[in-house]
Scaffold this active site. Structure first.
Site, PDB file in Angstrom:
ATOM      1  CD  GLU A 180      -6.004   3.360  -0.343  1.00 49.42           C
ATOM      2  OE1 GLU A 180      -5.971   3.134  -1.563  1.00 49.42           O
ATOM      3  OE2 GLU A 180      -5.087   3.918   0.278  1.00 49.42           O
ATOM      4  CB  THR A 181      -9.308  -2.139   3.022  1.00 44.40           C
ATOM      5  OG1 THR A 181      -7.936  -2.380   2.680  1.00 44.40           O
ATOM      6  CG2 THR A 181     -10.141  -3.353   2.676  1.00 44.40           C
TER       7      THR A 181
END
Length: 124
Positions: free
Chosen positions: A47-48
């Site tokens: 997700e980062t």
């Protein structure tokens, strides 16, 4: 105050509109109780990478991206080494984006595969 990128020792290797690469060492900080890489840490890395990629497609003075949905298939267990996220956009729209993220180890073997949907929100 530290963020998760700092806590997990993530290092950005490449950032542009079409590809984001982030590396994370597999240390005790990102392992589950049995000593293997925690699936949640893999998802955090995915997700980062998607979020950093999403930032390249918006006006950051007026907008932000936030995770709307993520799914991740864990393919291979790891106890050490590195996890490398390679994120590429599948869809870039005005309100949402979908990113595909391959997570490989230092030998280039697939560890996990994720898809992350980002929402584009107005900040001002």
């Amino acid at each position: 105050m530290m963020n998760l990128m700092e806590i997990f020792d993530m290092q950005i290797l490449q950032t542009d509109k079409e590809n984001v690469v982030i590396e994370m060492p597999i240390t005790d900080k990102v392992k589950q109780p049995m000593g293997y890489l925690h699936g949640g840490a893999s998802v955090e890395l995915a997700e980062t990478a998607a979020s950093i990629g999403g930032l390249q497609h918006i006006d950051q003075t007026k907008q932000a991206v936030v995770g709307l949905e993520i799914n991740c298939n864990h393919i291979k267990a790891k106890k050490d080494g590195k996890l490398i996220a390679n994120a590429q956009p599948f869809h870039v729209g005005r309100k949402t984006m979908v990113w595909e993220i391959k997570l490989t180890d230092e030998a280039g073997e697939l560890v996990a595969a994720a898809r992350c949907t980002l929402a584009v929100v107005t900040t001002s």
